[in-house]
Design an enzyme around this catalytic site. Structure first.
Site, PDB file in Angstrom:
ATOM      1  N   SER A  62     -13.317  19.619  27.669  1.00 21.95           N
ATOM      2  CA  SER A  62     -13.456  19.675  26.208  1.00 21.95           C
ATOM      3  C   SER A  62     -14.624  18.870  25.646  1.00 21.95           C
ATOM      4  O   SER A  62     -15.033  19.102  24.519  1.00 21.95           O
ATOM      5  CB  SER A  62     -12.162  19.221  25.532  1.00 21.95           C
ATOM      6  N   LYS A 104     -12.034  12.632  22.385  1.00 19.11           N
ATOM      7  CA  LYS A 104     -12.644  13.524  21.400  1.00 19.11           C
ATOM      8  C   LYS A 104     -13.683  12.747  20.587  1.00 19.11           C
ATOM      9  O   LYS A 104     -13.813  11.543  20.703  1.00 19.11           O
ATOM     10  CB  LYS A 104     -11.585  14.093  20.446  1.00 19.11           C
TER      11      LYS A 104
END
Length: 210
Positions: A62, A104
């Site tokens: 990700s 993230k």
């Protein structure tokens, strides 16, 4: 004459004993100082990694191409962080459906409004299009969160750099993240995992995370 020789010999012996004692004291003092420094250093490292920083490993695609699976990151504890947009952060496991600790990037912070044009792939914060050189590709996938979205004062909006292969704040299972769930901010890439294209470690990647 004999008495003078005896006195001289006694004086020399005393001087030798004194010098030997000093050497012994000096050696013991040096060893003690080294031991004290070693113990202090060990305790300092333990305290540092208990309260200040920690190491975590990246798992999943990700955050490509900023981070890869196997990358080891040095994380600054949240209590020492003033989180802002652009920071790469670690999020605690707090959702049963998202069982892994997440890495993230913060896109917006408390009080800001996030919007995404999923046709053009452009992300907007407070009406301004973001310049996102870290993003691998335009943001084209919606995961259920309705936009525009205004964050509460204690929330952040996060996304992975690999936008169309990331479970993040666009997903209703995560959504905006309360700052209390942030473990900390990623400071350094300490050791690299294998780069997918080459299956080799690129040591030139080691350093500050941007």
């Amino acid at each position: 004459m004999e008495e003078e020789k005896k006195e001289l010999k006694t004086e020399n012996l005393s001087a030798g004993e004194t010098e030997s004692g000093k050497k012994k004291d000096t050696l013991e003092g040096t060893l003690y100082c080294w031991a004290q420094a070693l113990v202090t250093a060990v305790v300092g490292v333990i305290l540092l990694f208990t309260f200040g920083v920690r190491l975590i490993s990246v798992n999943g695609p990700s955050m490509q191409d900023t981070l890869y699976t196997g990358d080891q990151l040095l994380i600054l504890n949240a209590m020492f962080c003033d989180f802002k947009a652009g920071d790469v952060v670690v999020i605690n496991d707090y959702n049963a459906e998202l069982s892994d600790t997440l890495v993230k990037r913060i896109i917006a912070v408390g009080g800001q409004t996030v919007d995404v044009d999923f046709v053009s792939g452009v992300v907007y914060v407070d009406g301004q299009a973001l310049d996102e050189p870290y993003a691998k590709e335009p943001t084209l996938t919606s995961e259920g969160v309705a936009f525009p979205l205004t964050l509460a004062e204690d929330e952040v909006f996060v996304m992975g750099d690999n936008r169309n292969h990331s479970t993040d704040s666009r997903d209703t299972r995560l959504g905006p993240v309360n700052e209390g769930y942030l473990q900390g901010k990623a400071l350094l890439l300490v050791t690299p995992g294998a780069t997918p294209d080459t299956a080799k470690r690129d040591w030139s990647r080691v350093g500050v995370i941007h």
